[in-house]
Design an enzyme around this catalytic site. Structure first.
Site, mmCIF file in Angstrom:
data_model
loop_
_atom_site.group_PDB
_atom_site.id
_atom_site.type_symbol
_atom_site.label_atom_id
_atom_site.label_comp_id
_atom_site.label_asym_id
_atom_site.label_seq_id
_atom_site.Cartn_x
_atom_site.Cartn_y
_atom_site.Cartn_z
ATOM 1 N N TYR A 1 59.291 -29.841 -4.927
ATOM 2 C CA TYR A 1 58.948 -29.173 -6.173
ATOM 3 C C TYR A 1 60.145 -28.403 -6.726
ATOM 4 C CZ TYR A 1 55.724 -26.741 -9.378
ATOM 5 O OH TYR A 1 55.052 -26.267 -10.485
ATOM 6 N N SER A 2 60.470 -28.637 -7.991
ATOM 7 C CA SER A 2 61.568 -27.933 -8.655
ATOM 8 C C SER A 2 61.232 -27.771 -10.127
ATOM 9 C CB SER A 2 62.886 -28.700 -8.509
ATOM 10 O OG SER A 2 63.903 -28.101 -9.299
ATOM 11 N N ASN A 3 61.195 -26.530 -10.594
ATOM 12 C CA ASN A 3 60.903 -26.265 -11.998
ATOM 13 C C ASN A 3 61.935 -26.873 -12.935
ATOM 14 O OD1 ASN A 3 58.469 -24.366 -12.088
ATOM 15 N ND2 ASN A 3 59.753 -23.388 -10.549
ATOM 16 N N SER B 1 52.700 -22.559 -14.026
ATOM 17 C CA SER B 1 53.029 -23.983 -13.898
ATOM 18 C C SER B 1 51.925 -24.933 -14.338
ATOM 19 C CB SER B 1 53.421 -24.296 -12.451
ATOM 20 O OG SER B 1 54.695 -23.781 -12.170
ATOM 21 N N THR C 1 48.103 -25.745 -10.158
ATOM 22 C CA THR C 1 48.181 -24.311 -9.917
ATOM 23 C C THR C 1 49.346 -23.736 -10.722
ATOM 24 O OG1 THR C 1 49.512 -24.771 -7.943
ATOM 25 C CG2 THR C 1 47.159 -24.377 -7.620
ATOM 26 N N GLY C 2 49.327 -22.435 -10.898
ATOM 27 C CA GLY C 2 50.405 -21.791 -11.633
ATOM 28 C C GLY C 2 50.696 -20.421 -11.064
#
Length: 354
Positions: A172-174, A76, A309-310
């Protein structure tokens, strides 16, 4: 889960710092591996001083530590690149933060006339998460080599009702960033990956950063990512390094290195990629609390840090820069068994504040 199947060892490489700091940072990096990561790679910057280190193994059954220059899936952190392109387009007058999804992508989302570009960037749109059900319980993609079109991913998300009314809160939503990738292509006529390459990677000389498209490979020296699977009462490792990254798209496709990510955030927060007005907007968490426009805003005892962050199958990464730009840290890990998160957080705090 335990690390009993792994024989984890520490390794290091360093540059331009004194031995006390080097020892402390390497100890912190080794603690991440001891906590349950197969490998951990970091670059820490303090002004002109740079430390680079690695620990663990490139492969669970291998004999060598990954080089500090190894590539990894950044997950991300891709969102910060996507958001930068969107805000560049805003600065060029080609797009507005108040534009609706419906304006650019008619009919894509049922309530698209109520969702703005700003809300997408800040995860305040209410769009459901598209990735639900695409990974198995161990975190392995169920269709590892399938190519997904962005519209297909959005359609998956819309099988569920909106999580909340647009603008009501942060969640949070991709899916937000898949839609932003589609908007970039609509505005520019080019895929979001091409725009990232032309606007960010080439100008900054990020030669080790790659948007792989449909390729499942992580090329060059790299740490392998793993999932922990239980078989016959024992935990075994499954290599999940290779998968088709259209699964993550504009929300998480990028492959990079610690040095390239530090260079990107140094340029971004130093005003080299965005105009002052857009950079100010990006850094402002507003009603989202700890999230700006594609940036995580993290309060620390020594001040505020910005970055992202990812997390993607096999990899967890964090890249942060102090508010004054003098301190940076990028940490990439390949967690497998146990819990290395607390050790990773400790290293990030130490690098930014100690």
């Amino acid at each position: 889960m335990t690390t009993s199947l792994l024989a984890l060892t520490g390794g290091a490489a360093m540059a331009d710092t004194h031995s006390g700091a080097r020892s402390s940072l390497q100890t912190s990096l080794d603690a991440v591996v001891d906590g349950g990561s197969v490998a951990a790679i970091a670059e820490v910057r303090n002004g002109e001083k740079v430390w680079r280190g690695s620990s663990g193994k490139s492969k669970v059954d291998g004999d060598h530590s990954p080089p500090p220059s190894a590539r990894f899936r950044a997950g991300s952190i891709t969102k910060s690149f996507t958001a930068t392109v969107v805000l560049q387009l805003v600065g060029e007058g080609r797009l507005s933060l108040s534009d609706s999804v419906e304006h650019w992508l008619p009919g894509l989302v049922g309530n698209g006339d109520s969702i703005t570009v700003r809300q997408l960037l800040q995860h305040m749109s209410g769009l459901p998460e598209y990735s639900t059900g695409l990974l198995d319980r161990a975190g392995i993609p169920k269709q590892r080599y399938r190519t997904w079109a962005p519209k297909e991913l959005v359609e998956r998300a819309l099988e569920a009702p909106p999580a909340f009314s647009p603008g009501a809160k942060y969640e949070y939503s991709n899916t937000n960033y898949i839609v932003l990738g589609m908007i970039i292509e609509k505005v520019t006529g080019k895929p979001y990956g091409t725009e990232i390459k032309e606007r960010i990677l080439r100008p900054l000389g990020l030669t080790r950063t790659w948007l792989p498209g449909t390729s499942p490979e992580v090329t060059g020296p790299h740490a392998h990512g793993y999932a922990a699977v239980e078989k016959n009462g024992k935990i075994t490792s499954v290599d999940v390094t290779r998968f088709n990254p259209t699964l993550t798209g504009a929300a998480g496709e990028i492959i990079s290195t610690t040095a390239d990510l530090n260079r990107f955030f140094r340029a971004l927060l130093g005003g080299k990629l965005l105009k002052p007005a857009q950079l100010k907007e990006m850094k402002d968490p507003g009603a989202a609390g700890g999230y700006g426009l594609g940036l995580e805003v993290v309060p620390l005892p020594c001040g505020t840090a910005y970055g992202h962050t990812g997390e993607t199958p096999g990899y967890v990464t964090g890249s942060f820069t102090s508010a004054d730009g003098t301190r940076q840290v990028t940490l990439a890990t390949t967690p497998f068994a146990g819990d290395s998160a607390s050790a990773a957080k400790s290293l990030l705090r130490t690098a930014l504040c100690d």
